[in-house]
Design an enzyme around this catalytic site. Structure first.
Site, PDB file in Angstrom:
ATOM      1  N   LYS A 198      -1.327  -0.844  -3.856  1.00 42.32           N
ATOM      2  CA  LYS A 198      -2.624  -0.631  -3.202  1.00 42.32           C
ATOM      3  C   LYS A 198      -2.829   0.864  -2.944  1.00 42.32           C
ATOM      4  O   LYS A 198      -1.977   1.516  -2.330  1.00 42.32           O
ATOM      5  CB  LYS A 198      -2.639  -1.425  -1.896  1.00 42.32           C
ATOM      6  CG  LYS A 198      -3.987  -1.874  -1.424  1.00 42.32           C
ATOM      7  CD  LYS A 198      -3.803  -2.854  -0.271  1.00 42.32           C
ATOM      8  CE  LYS A 198      -5.128  -3.235   0.348  1.00 42.32           C
ATOM      9  NZ  LYS A 198      -4.925  -4.040   1.567  1.00 42.32           N
ATOM     10  N   GLU A 211       0.802  -1.226   0.000  1.00 41.97           N
ATOM     11  CA  GLU A 211       0.000   0.000   0.000  1.00 41.97           C
ATOM     12  C   GLU A 211       0.836   1.278   0.000  1.00 41.97           C
ATOM     13  O   GLU A 211       1.818   1.402   0.731  1.00 41.97           O
ATOM     14  CB  GLU A 211      -0.931  -0.004   1.217  1.00 41.97           C
ATOM     15  CG  GLU A 211      -1.995   1.064   1.173  1.00 41.97           C
ATOM     16  CD  GLU A 211      -3.267   0.644   1.900  1.00 41.97           C
ATOM     17  OE1 GLU A 211      -4.100   1.526   2.155  1.00 41.97           O
ATOM     18  OE2 GLU A 211      -3.440  -0.563   2.200  1.00 41.97           O
ATOM     19  N   PHE A 248     -15.030  -3.424   0.580  1.00 46.81           N
ATOM     20  CA  PHE A 248     -14.902  -3.783   1.995  1.00 46.81           C
ATOM     21  C   PHE A 248     -16.236  -4.253   2.577  1.00 46.81           C
ATOM     22  O   PHE A 248     -17.030  -3.455   3.071  1.00 46.81           O
ATOM     23  CB  PHE A 248     -14.384  -2.569   2.782  1.00 46.81           C
ATOM     24  CG  PHE A 248     -12.881  -2.453   2.820  1.00 46.81           C
ATOM     25  CD1 PHE A 248     -12.102  -2.890   1.762  1.00 46.81           C
ATOM     26  CD2 PHE A 248     -12.252  -1.884   3.912  1.00 46.81           C
ATOM     27  CE1 PHE A 248     -10.709  -2.777   1.802  1.00 46.81           C
ATOM     28  CE2 PHE A 248     -10.865  -1.772   3.963  1.00 46.81           C
ATOM     29  CZ  PHE A 248     -10.100  -2.224   2.911  1.00 46.81           C
TER      30      PHE A 248
END
Length: 315
Positions: A125, A89, A171
């Protein structure tokens, strides 16, 4: 056949952890990390030396560069265990800066390539802000593949598809959390389980839309709260699952059926959506859940990135 084996018949299983020592027992194809997972890992005795060694080897570099080297070090260890890809990320504090996100992605890929890892094994990410999605579009054109995270709204998925992003991570659990909290005492857990779970519904909608219109972006459900959410998304392109839930799947032999089907989605009555920046921002703003969870997610990752900074500075 246990539930993990059943799931692998329909879906690519990904491990959601920085704890690479746990990975082999579940044989995932890929693995994902984030600042919170890396922070959690380096606070454990078995991973602390990796942090200390990396910091010592690069003392004198700028703090942000040392952080990236720590993230890549974890990624390299993970890639020794999984046969596929690792997601690493970009600092969440860059979520609204397109140019800085692109620059940080270039550095991460450069560190992997310098260690002998081809870019096909790495996903960068990035938070699913407008700026993050546009940064990803630029990176994808260069052959640097991206995983757009903190995705809660259909408009985010549409924009990612239009940007040619490799993969998105909607998510599930955090959507579920918001609706459960919002409903309060009126929440009916049994009625809102399985296919009726709001997080499951969100991913199912995105999956059907992508398959209907031949959008190549991979859908990887993420952030699960229970096994029921996972089995309700069997058939999704990928699912990234924590070690605790992977263990629960492995321990159960309760049968379940494939839930998502690309062929059925292609026959669904769905209209194509096109979004420019103004339409994207308006649609996101109109979705209270997505607006709140995106902001909260960025803040949370930024806080944990700051804690990792402090740990490195102390070393």
């Amino acid at each position: 056949m246990n539930q993990l084996e059943q799931l692998k018949r329909h879906t690519t299983v990904v491990a959601d952890t920085g704890n690479f020592l746990q990975l082999a027992q579940f044989a995932p194809r890929d693995a994902t990390t984030n600042p919170s997972l890396i922070l959690k890992a380096v606070q454990q005795a078995e991973y602390a030396p990796l942090l200390a060694d990396t910091v010592a080897a690069h003392r004198g570099l700028a703090l942000d560069e040392i952080v990236d080297r720590v993230l890549v070090r974890f990624g390299l260890e993970i890639l020794k265990v999984v046969p596929g890809r690792v997601s690493t990320e970009v600092d969440a504090r860059l979520s609204f800066d397109r140019a800085a996100t692109v620059a940080r992605a270039h550095r991460l890929i450069g560190l992997y390539e310098a260690a002998g890892i081809g870019r096909e094994r790495v996903l960068i990410k990035i938070a699913s802000t407008w700026e993050g999605i546009q940064a990803a579009a630029e990176l994808e054109r260069e052959g640097i593949h991206c995983n757009l995270t903190l995705l809660f709204a259909f408009c985010q998925a549409v924009a990612c598809g239009e940007a040619g992003v490799q993969l998105i991570s909607p998510f599930v659990g955090r959507i579920y959390d918001w609706y459960k909290k919002s409903a309060g005492a009126a929440w009916d857990e049994a009625a809102m389980a399985g296919a009726n779970d709001p997080g499951v519904r969100s991913v199912s909608q995105i999956y059907s839309y992508y398959k209907k219109f031949g959008i190549a972006t991979e859908v990887m459900g993420a952030s699960f709260r229970n096994v029921g959410q996972i089995t309700a998304l069997s058939g999704c392109d990928l699912l990234t699952i924590s070690p605790d839930l992977l263990a629960q799947l492995q321990a159960s032999e309760v049968p379940f059926e494939r839930a998502l089907d690309a062929a059925a989605a292609r026959d669904a009555a769905i209209e194509r959506v096109t979004l420019d920046e103004a339409a994207f921002r308006y649609a996101l703003n109109a979705d209270a859940m997505a607006t709140e969870k995106l902001a909260e997610g960025i803040r949370g990752f930024a806080v944990d990135a700051g804690k990792l900074d402090v740990m490195i500075q102390k070393l």
